[in-house]
Design a protein around this motif. Sequence first.
Motif, PDB file in Angstrom:
ATOM      1  N   CYS A 204       0.826  -1.216   0.000  1.00 40.02           N
ATOM      2  CA  CYS A 204       0.000   0.000   0.000  1.00 40.02           C
ATOM      3  C   CYS A 204       0.853   1.256   0.000  1.00 40.02           C
ATOM      4  O   CYS A 204       0.545   2.233  -0.707  1.00 40.02           O
ATOM      5  N   ASP A 205       1.916   1.253   0.772  1.00 43.60           N
ATOM      6  CA  ASP A 205       2.828   2.397   0.776  1.00 43.60           C
ATOM      7  C   ASP A 205       3.451   2.600  -0.609  1.00 43.60           C
ATOM      8  O   ASP A 205       3.598   3.738  -1.081  1.00 43.60           O
TER       9      ASP A 205
ATOM     10  N   ALA B 130     -17.477  -8.431  11.189  1.00 47.11           N
ATOM     11  CA  ALA B 130     -18.289  -9.637  11.130  1.00 47.11           C
ATOM     12  C   ALA B 130     -17.438 -10.900  11.215  1.00 47.11           C
ATOM     13  O   ALA B 130     -17.914 -11.954  11.650  1.00 47.11           O
ATOM     14  N   LEU B 131     -16.170 -10.786  10.816  1.00 50.09           N
ATOM     15  CA  LEU B 131     -15.261 -11.931  10.856  1.00 50.09           C
ATOM     16  C   LEU B 131     -14.471 -11.996  12.164  1.00 50.09           C
ATOM     17  O   LEU B 131     -13.668 -12.901  12.354  1.00 50.09           O
ATOM     18  N   GLY B 132     -14.673 -11.014  13.032  1.00 55.56           N
ATOM     19  CA  GLY B 132     -14.009 -11.025  14.326  1.00 55.56           C
ATOM     20  C   GLY B 132     -12.586 -10.512  14.315  1.00 55.56           C
ATOM     21  O   GLY B 132     -11.793 -10.849  15.198  1.00 55.56           O
ATOM     22  N   VAL B 133     -12.241  -9.679  13.321  1.00 56.41           N
ATOM     23  CA  VAL B 133     -10.887  -9.118  13.263  1.00 56.41           C
ATOM     24  C   VAL B 133     -10.984  -7.609  13.101  1.00 56.41           C
ATOM     25  O   VAL B 133     -11.995  -7.080  12.629  1.00 56.41           O
ATOM     26  N   PRO B 134      -9.950  -6.861  13.478  1.00 54.10           N
ATOM     27  CA  PRO B 134      -9.972  -5.403  13.316  1.00 54.10           C
ATOM     28  C   PRO B 134      -9.707  -5.026  11.861  1.00 54.10           C
ATOM     29  O   PRO B 134      -9.130  -5.815  11.101  1.00 54.10           O
ATOM     30  N   PRO B 135     -10.103  -3.823  11.457  1.00 53.26           N
ATOM     31  CA  PRO B 135      -9.810  -3.354  10.093  1.00 53.26           C
ATOM     32  C   PRO B 135      -8.360  -2.893   9.998  1.00 53.26           C
ATOM     33  O   PRO B 135      -8.060  -1.700   9.870  1.00 53.26           O
ATOM     34  N   ALA B 136      -7.453  -3.853  10.085  1.00 53.25           N
ATOM     35  CA  ALA B 136      -6.026  -3.540  10.211  1.00 53.25           C
ATOM     36  C   ALA B 136      -5.251  -4.233   9.101  1.00 53.25           C
ATOM     37  O   ALA B 136      -4.485  -5.169   9.341  1.00 53.25           O
ATOM     38  N   TRP B 137      -5.466  -3.785   7.882  1.00 52.92           N
ATOM     39  CA  TRP B 137      -4.756  -4.357   6.732  1.00 52.92           C
ATOM     40  C   TRP B 137      -4.151  -3.219   5.920  1.00 52.92           C
ATOM     41  O   TRP B 137      -4.859  -2.356   5.403  1.00 52.92           O
ATOM     42  N   GLY B 138      -2.843  -3.201   5.849  1.00 50.95           N
ATOM     43  CA  GLY B 138      -2.159  -2.275   4.957  1.00 50.95           C
ATOM     44  C   GLY B 138      -2.191  -0.817   5.356  1.00 50.95           C
ATOM     45  O   GLY B 138      -1.839   0.049   4.563  1.00 50.95           O
ATOM     46  N   GLY B 139      -2.663  -0.507   6.564  1.00 48.74           N
ATOM     47  CA  GLY B 139      -2.767   0.888   6.962  1.00 48.74           C
ATOM     48  C   GLY B 139      -3.938   1.601   6.328  1.00 48.74           C
ATOM     49  O   GLY B 139      -3.943   2.821   6.172  1.00 48.74           O
ATOM     50  N   VAL B 140      -4.997   0.821   5.992  1.00 45.93           N
ATOM     51  CA  VAL B 140      -6.083   1.389   5.189  1.00 45.93           C
ATOM     52  C   VAL B 140      -7.035   2.275   5.982  1.00 45.93           C
ATOM     53  O   VAL B 140      -7.637   3.201   5.416  1.00 45.93           O
ATOM     54  N   LEU B 141      -7.226   2.044   7.284  1.00 47.98           N
ATOM     55  CA  LEU B 141      -8.293   2.730   8.008  1.00 47.98           C
ATOM     56  C   LEU B 141      -8.167   4.255   7.962  1.00 47.98           C
ATOM     57  O   LEU B 141      -9.134   4.939   7.619  1.00 47.98           O
ATOM     58  N   PRO B 142      -7.022   4.864   8.295  1.00 52.64           N
ATOM     59  CA  PRO B 142      -6.958   6.332   8.225  1.00 52.64           C
ATOM     60  C   PRO B 142      -7.107   6.850   6.794  1.00 52.64           C
ATOM     61  O   PRO B 142      -7.696   7.911   6.576  1.00 52.64           O
ATOM     62  N   ARG B 143      -6.600   6.111   5.842  1.00 53.27           N
ATOM     63  CA  ARG B 143      -6.757   6.518   4.437  1.00 53.27           C
ATOM     64  C   ARG B 143      -8.237   6.519   4.058  1.00 53.27           C
ATOM     65  O   ARG B 143      -8.738   7.465   3.428  1.00 53.27           O
ATOM     66  N   LEU B 144      -8.946   5.477   4.461  1.00 52.22           N
ATOM     67  CA  LEU B 144     -10.363   5.367   4.151  1.00 52.22           C
ATOM     68  C   LEU B 144     -11.167   6.478   4.828  1.00 52.22           C
ATOM     69  O   LEU B 144     -12.028   7.109   4.211  1.00 52.22           O
ATOM     70  N   MET B 145     -10.874   6.735   6.096  1.00 51.00           N
ATOM     71  CA  MET B 145     -11.602   7.773   6.822  1.00 51.00           C
ATOM     72  C   MET B 145     -11.324   9.155   6.223  1.00 51.00           C
ATOM     73  O   MET B 145     -12.222   9.993   6.128  1.00 51.00           O
ATOM     74  N   HIS B 146     -10.077   9.375   5.813  1.00 52.90           N
ATOM     75  CA  HIS B 146      -9.713  10.668   5.253  1.00 52.90           C
ATOM     76  C   HIS B 146     -10.366  10.886   3.885  1.00 52.90           C
ATOM     77  O   HIS B 146     -10.835  11.976   3.566  1.00 52.90           O
TER      78      HIS B 146
ATOM     79  N   ASN C  93       0.661  13.833  -1.093  1.00 56.40           N
ATOM     80  CA  ASN C  93       0.946  12.893  -0.006  1.00 56.40           C
ATOM     81  C   ASN C  93       1.371  13.629   1.260  1.00 56.40           C
ATOM     82  O   ASN C  93       0.957  13.285   2.369  1.00 56.40           O
ATOM     83  N   ALA C  94       2.200  14.656   1.095  1.00 60.01           N
ATOM     84  CA  ALA C  94       2.677  15.404   2.260  1.00 60.01           C
ATOM     85  C   ALA C  94       1.535  16.128   2.948  1.00 60.01           C
ATOM     86  O   ALA C  94       1.380  16.068   4.178  1.00 60.01           O
ATOM     87  N   TYR C  95       0.692  16.821   2.182  1.00 64.12           N
ATOM     88  CA  TYR C  95      -0.420  17.559   2.778  1.00 64.12           C
ATOM     89  C   TYR C  95      -1.463  16.606   3.344  1.00 64.12           C
ATOM     90  O   TYR C  95      -2.094  16.891   4.368  1.00 64.12           O
ATOM     91  N   GLY C  96      -1.646  15.464   2.690  1.00 64.29           N
ATOM     92  CA  GLY C  96      -2.628  14.502   3.166  1.00 64.29           C
ATOM     93  C   GLY C  96      -2.248  13.891   4.500  1.00 64.29           C
ATOM     94  O   GLY C  96      -3.115  13.487   5.286  1.00 64.29           O
ATOM     95  N   ASN C  97      -0.942  13.813   4.769  1.00 64.44           N
ATOM     96  CA  ASN C  97      -0.469  13.212   6.022  1.00 64.44           C
ATOM     97  C   ASN C  97      -0.139  14.245   7.089  1.00 64.44           C
ATOM     98  O   ASN C  97       0.254  13.884   8.195  1.00 64.44           O
ATOM     99  N   ALA C  98      -0.310  15.512   6.768  1.00 69.59           N
ATOM    100  CA  ALA C  98       0.131  16.554   7.697  1.00 69.59           C
ATOM    101  C   ALA C  98      -0.636  16.528   9.014  1.00 69.59           C
ATOM    102  O   ALA C  98      -0.119  16.939  10.054  1.00 69.59           O
ATOM    103  N   HIS C  99      -1.879  16.019   9.001  1.00 69.51           N
ATOM    104  CA  HIS C  99      -2.699  16.035  10.210  1.00 69.51           C
ATOM    105  C   HIS C  99      -2.381  14.876  11.143  1.00 69.51           C
ATOM    106  O   HIS C  99      -2.889  14.829  12.263  1.00 69.51           O
ATOM    107  N   ARG C 100      -1.531  13.951  10.698  1.00 68.07           N
ATOM    108  CA  ARG C 100      -1.260  12.757  11.508  1.00 68.07           C
ATOM    109  C   ARG C 100       0.031  12.957  12.301  1.00 68.07           C
ATOM    110  O   ARG C 100       1.131  12.916  11.766  1.00 68.07           O
ATOM    111  N   LEU C 101      -0.130  13.172  13.609  1.00 73.33           N
ATOM    112  CA  LEU C 101       1.040  13.385  14.454  1.00 73.33           C
ATOM    113  C   LEU C 101       1.804  12.091  14.695  1.00 73.33           C
ATOM    114  O   LEU C 101       3.004  12.083  14.902  1.00 73.33           O
ATOM    115  N   ALA C 102       1.097  10.983  14.679  1.00 75.96           N
ATOM    116  CA  ALA C 102       1.732   9.676  14.852  1.00 75.96           C
ATOM    117  C   ALA C 102       1.000   8.693  13.960  1.00 75.96           C
ATOM    118  O   ALA C 102      -0.199   8.816  13.734  1.00 75.96           O
TER     119      ALA C 102
END
Length: 254
Positions: free
Chosen positions: A96-97, A142-158, A222-231
């Motif tokens: 994904c990166d 529904a499958l009992g796992v977190p949405p933790a694949w490839g770092g997608v969650l913050p990208r999706l929310m943004h 990419n730089a501006y899109g990530n500027a709000h993420r402190l960590a």
Amino acid sequence: MIEDFKSLVVRTEGPVLTVRLNSPETGNALSEAVLDELLAVLGAIPHQPGIRVVILSGAGADFCLGADRREFAESLAADPTGAGVRVVGTKARQVCDALATTEAVTVARLHGGVIGAGIGLALFCDLRAGADNCRFRLPEAALGVPPAWGGVLPRLMHEAGAAKVRELILTADTFDAATARRMSILHQVVPEAELDAAVARWIKPLVRRSPTALRTAKLMMNAYGNAHRLADATLFDAELLSSALSAGHRARRD
């Protein structure tokens, strides 16, 4: 030029590199082998300065039905600690990166099922065109796992908006191409017969653009899109995924 891979069909035609997931019998599930081949293809792009556009598509009835759950089950049976799952999770993030940061403009050509990790793979492409028969789902809860694949969650929310993403993750509801378009998961929706033409309309002007201008534009976005993420909490995605799957595996054995 045609490259030989087991899970991908890769072709280079002038400035356009086409990468097709080619395991239709599994719904183009993202196994470790598929991730390895994607990393090899994307990792070679800096050594091919003539490549201006990368098109990512899927063979068969679906673009991608998600991560390879059967492979996860086999990995956990061999090692219940989840070490193998962590390895796959790390490779997913690297893919994904690479899609997000490659200098070439990446275009996702979507049709049929785009599920779980398949959404993640598409979402890291710069432009996304979908057939009107696309169906999307985030089934992790529904499958009992977190949405933790490839770092997608913050990208999706943004990209799509936190409130709607929250609903779709918690309910695991299926949604259609029109909904995906309203959420900006898709930029275009067309009949499947017109999908290649829609992608071609993007490519024609892109290959005429200044490579320096395109590269700089991507770097800036990419730089501006990530500027709000402190960590970057997505660094823990592989660990979260392996821990959840390992815990579920132990519970089923007990």
